[in-house]
Scaffold this motif. Sequence first.
Motif, PDB file in Angstrom:
ATOM      1  N   CYS A  38      37.178 -43.218  17.216  1.00  0.00           N
ATOM      2  CA  CYS A  38      36.254 -43.133  16.088  1.00  0.00           C
ATOM      3  C   CYS A  38      36.984 -42.763  14.799  1.00  0.00           C
ATOM      4  N   GLY A  67      34.623 -51.131  17.654  1.00  0.00           N
ATOM      5  CA  GLY A  67      33.795 -50.082  17.071  1.00  0.00           C
ATOM      6  C   GLY A  67      33.668 -50.261  15.577  1.00  0.00           C
ATOM      7  N   THR A 119      29.812 -43.501  14.693  1.00  0.00           N
ATOM      8  CA  THR A 119      30.254 -44.853  15.007  1.00  0.00           C
ATOM      9  C   THR A 119      29.323 -45.521  16.019  1.00  0.00           C
ATOM     10  N   CYS A 179      29.956 -48.254  19.031  1.00  0.00           N
ATOM     11  CA  CYS A 179      31.099 -48.825  19.747  1.00  0.00           C
ATOM     12  C   CYS A 179      30.679 -49.553  21.017  1.00  0.00           C
TER      13      CYS A 179
END
Length: 284
Positions: free
Chosen positions: A71, A109, A122, A124
């Motif tokens: 991330c 992501g 995020t 993902c």
Amino acid sequence: MSDEYNLAASEFRSLRKASRKMFEVISKQLDVNTAYVTKRGDHAMTVLSSFNAKEEIIPEGYSVEYSGTYCRMIISNDNEAMTTPNLIKDEITRELEVTSQLEVKGFLGVALKDLNGEVFGTLCVMDKQEKEFKKKDIDYLKSMAEVLSHLIELDETKYNMSLLNVPIIPITKGVSILTIQGIIDNYRADKIMEKVLKYGSENEIDHFVIDLSGLVILDGKFPCVLVDIVQSLQLMGIEAIITGISPEIAKHEVNNIQLLSLKTKTVANLESALEYIGFHLVEK
């Protein structure tokens, strides 16, 4: 990865509920096993919601130290996205501890922002197999992140409103008033219960006057949380006095066994409640 599950169940309900439904669609569209949303904290990324089609790779509530996450790479990337066909072979990601723990290869992501453009976390996807994600896949996942950004705004607004919707008025040492206004849904019920019990304990309250004059009954159902609050306060040694029961509430709840069985004082108005406790208004 840390084993600490620090997700509060009361946070981001709309985001979590909607994202779970979206994940299955995303998983099929991108042909991946796992899709998940993370929230960035001060020192870690926490998985708010996840979907694992066949094999559980990422459980909900899992927390990862920020410096060792994919991330971080997504958020710091100029394109606000990061993808690799094989995390284990990638020069950067293969050195991360999380890569050897997860044993995942295909990864994509994108940054998840709120409506103000601030990074929330995020969105993902990942898979045990190698996956070559194309630009259209990145654009697709970004479009899904834009949808989720509106839900972040909704949850944050509901949270801020909930702070305003539990008005506790201190009268004197040991005595406070809780005024209930409007409709009590499940989300607000949890907040009211949490705040009232915490306030009662921290402020050494002896008497809590619960004023229902502004309560709105939805679909003819009396909020069960009010019964729970009274019973919980009694267990804590705090006396609850209920006031402001309208004719409408009285008419609908005349056969409510739970409400009628409460061993608590009910009076017509706040003045009567304060007089019952021992306060008297004196005109000068």
